[in-house]
Write a protein that holds these residues in place. Structure first.
Motif, short mmCIF file in Angstrom:
data_model
loop_
_atom_site.label_atom_id
_atom_site.label_comp_id
_atom_site.label_asym_id
_atom_site.label_seq_id
_atom_site.Cartn_x
_atom_site.Cartn_y
_atom_site.Cartn_z
N ALA A 126 -10.50 21.19 -8.53
CA ALA A 126 -11.66 21.83 -9.14
C ALA A 126 -12.42 22.62 -8.08
N ASP A 127 -13.16 23.61 -8.53
CA ASP A 127 -13.93 24.44 -7.60
C ASP A 127 -15.41 24.11 -7.74
N PRO A 128 -15.96 23.31 -6.82
CA PRO A 128 -17.37 22.94 -6.92
C PRO A 128 -18.30 23.97 -6.30
N ASP A 129 -17.77 25.17 -6.04
CA ASP A 129 -18.55 26.24 -5.40
C ASP A 129 -19.02 25.81 -4.02
N GLY A 130 -18.10 25.20 -3.31
CA GLY A 130 -18.38 24.73 -1.96
C GLY A 130 -17.24 23.85 -1.50
N ALA A 131 -17.46 23.08 -0.46
CA ALA A 131 -16.41 22.25 0.11
C ALA A 131 -16.38 20.87 -0.54
N THR A 132 -15.19 20.26 -0.47
CA THR A 132 -14.98 18.88 -0.90
C THR A 132 -14.47 18.09 0.28
N VAL A 133 -14.97 16.85 0.44
CA VAL A 133 -14.42 15.97 1.47
C VAL A 133 -13.82 14.76 0.77
N VAL A 134 -12.59 14.41 1.13
CA VAL A 134 -11.94 13.22 0.62
C VAL A 134 -11.87 12.20 1.75
N HIS A 135 -12.21 10.96 1.42
CA HIS A 135 -12.26 9.95 2.50
C HIS A 135 -11.97 8.56 1.95
N CYS A 136 -11.64 7.66 2.87
CA CYS A 136 -11.57 6.23 2.59
C CYS A 136 -12.36 5.53 3.69
N ALA A 137 -11.84 4.48 4.28
CA ALA A 137 -12.55 3.83 5.38
C ALA A 137 -12.21 4.49 6.71
N ALA A 138 -10.92 4.57 7.01
CA ALA A 138 -10.49 5.17 8.28
C ALA A 138 -10.09 6.64 8.14
N GLY A 139 -9.80 7.07 6.91
CA GLY A 139 -9.38 8.45 6.71
C GLY A 139 -7.95 8.70 7.13
N HIS A 144 6.94 20.08 5.14
CA HIS A 144 6.89 18.66 5.47
C HIS A 144 6.48 18.40 6.91
N GLU A 145 7.05 19.14 7.85
CA GLU A 145 6.76 18.85 9.25
C GLU A 145 5.29 19.05 9.60
N GLU A 146 4.63 19.98 8.93
CA GLU A 146 3.21 20.20 9.17
C GLU A 146 2.36 19.13 8.51
N ILE A 147 2.80 18.64 7.35
CA ILE A 147 2.11 17.53 6.70
C ILE A 147 2.19 16.29 7.59
N VAL A 148 3.35 16.06 8.17
CA VAL A 148 3.54 14.92 9.08
C VAL A 148 2.62 15.06 10.29
N ALA A 149 2.56 16.27 10.86
CA ALA A 149 1.72 16.49 12.04
C ALA A 149 0.25 16.26 11.73
N ASP A 150 -0.19 16.70 10.55
CA ASP A 150 -1.59 16.48 10.17
C ASP A 150 -1.87 14.99 10.02
N TYR A 151 -0.98 14.27 9.38
CA TYR A 151 -1.13 12.83 9.21
C TYR A 151 -1.24 12.13 10.56
N ALA A 152 -0.36 12.48 11.49
CA ALA A 152 -0.31 11.80 12.79
C ALA A 152 -1.47 12.17 13.70
N LEU A 153 -2.21 13.22 13.35
CA LEU A 153 -3.30 13.68 14.20
C LEU A 153 -4.39 12.62 14.39
N THR A 154 -4.53 11.72 13.42
CA THR A 154 -5.51 10.64 13.53
C THR A 154 -5.28 9.78 14.76
N ALA A 155 -4.04 9.71 15.25
CA ALA A 155 -3.74 8.90 16.42
C ALA A 155 -4.56 9.34 17.63
N GLU A 156 -4.97 10.61 17.67
CA GLU A 156 -5.74 11.11 18.80
C GLU A 156 -7.13 10.47 18.89
N VAL A 157 -7.62 9.93 17.76
CA VAL A 157 -8.98 9.38 17.75
C VAL A 157 -8.98 7.90 17.37
N ILE A 158 -7.81 7.26 17.43
CA ILE A 158 -7.70 5.92 16.87
C ILE A 158 -8.57 4.90 17.61
N ASP A 159 -8.73 5.02 18.91
CA ASP A 159 -9.56 4.04 19.63
C ASP A 159 -11.01 4.10 19.15
#
Length: 276
Positions: free
Chosen positions: A161-174, A193-208
């Motif tokens: 849907a277009d809320p005329d602005g940005a949407t953020v999707v989140h859980c606990a850790a994201g 697929h390879e870019e989806i995988v890279a985006d998913y794995a990007l969280t490892a950079e901030v895991i600590d």
């Protein structure tokens, strides 16, 4: 494959894992648009400056919350709940006892009382026999698709849907619940697929920092301290395996969506949301 670029991160005082789904290449030579859909960890600790930045600069207009009812009520009202122009939508990806469909109305009570057992309201997750040998994270992700396909689809409808602005999707850790919903959104946008995988794995950079943040909350502290950081760290092979299973069983992420009622028209709307 795109290198991990810091310009996709949104550096906020109160989150550690917020980034834009824009700026990713697509199979047809395009790029996903910035400022449409963001992914994040819990938004409970946003500062006043964070709220101003999100609401006035993006501008943020919608929050898609994938946490359980118990998580929402145990964590309490976040600062964005006080902003009239921001709509909140709740779609738990885990099975829960009872029908908790009006969680934000309950959150509006001055002193909501949590019925006994709400903190343990997540039902044991059954694993299909064919999936018993999959890694734990893959089994969890397949569980979302098996037990809450309705809410996976509902979350994607909200993103489309277009809320005329940005949407953020989140859980606990994201990273897990958010990672699965974002995988489908990016697949609909034509991100390979390879870019989806890279985006998913990007969280490892901030895991600590992410684990430290969650450990400071009574809701998540026990889980953070009983397992080491490595067990919380997203791995590229996890998302690679999930995508491979979707390819084998459903003809890909879009095949799974079609089978669950999110057909070509809605996929096109989601693609348009993430593309020019």
């Amino acid at each position: 494959m795109t290198s991990t670029r810091t310009d996709r991160w949104l550096r906020l005082d109160g989150t550690t894992n917020t980034r834009d789904l824009g700026g990713l290449p697509t199979v047809d030579g395009g790029t996903t648009v910035r400022g449409r859909v963001l992914r994040s960890d819990n938004l409970q600790t946003l500062s006043e400056a964070d709220v101003r930045r999100l609401v006035e600069e993006l501008p943020l207009r919608e929050v898609v919350d994938l946490r359980t009812t118990a998580e929402v009520l145990l964590e309490g009202r976040g600062p964005l709940r006080a902003v009239p122009g921001v709509t909140h939508r709740h779609f738990s990806l885990l099975p829960e006892r009872g029908q908790h469909t009006d969680v934000f109305a309950a959150e509006e009570d001055d002193a909501p009382e949590l019925p006994a057992g709400w903190a343990e309201s997540i039902l044991p997750r059954q694993v299909a026999e064919a999936d018993q040998d999959e890694p734990p994270a893959v089994r969890s992700y397949l569980g979302y698709l098996t037990h809450r396909p309705d809410n996976v689809v509902a979350a994607l409808r909200a993103l489309a849907a277009d809320p005329d602005g940005a949407t953020v999707v989140h859980c606990a850790a994201g990273k897990d619940r958010t990672g699965v919903v974002c995988m489908f959104a990016l697949a609909a946008a034509g991100v390979p697929h390879e870019e989806i995988v890279a985006d998913y794995a990007l969280t490892a950079e901030v895991i600590d920092a992410l684990v430290a943040k969650l450990a400071a909350s009574p809701t998540y502290a026990e889980d953070m301290v009983t397992r080491d950081v490595a067990s919380h760290t997203p791995r590229a092979e996890t998302m690679t395996r999930l995508l491979a299973l979707l390819d084998e069983r459903h003809g890909g992420p879009l095949g799974w969506l079609t089978e669950h009622g999110f057909g070509a028209d809605e996929q096109a709307a989601l693609r348009t949301r993430l593309r020019d």
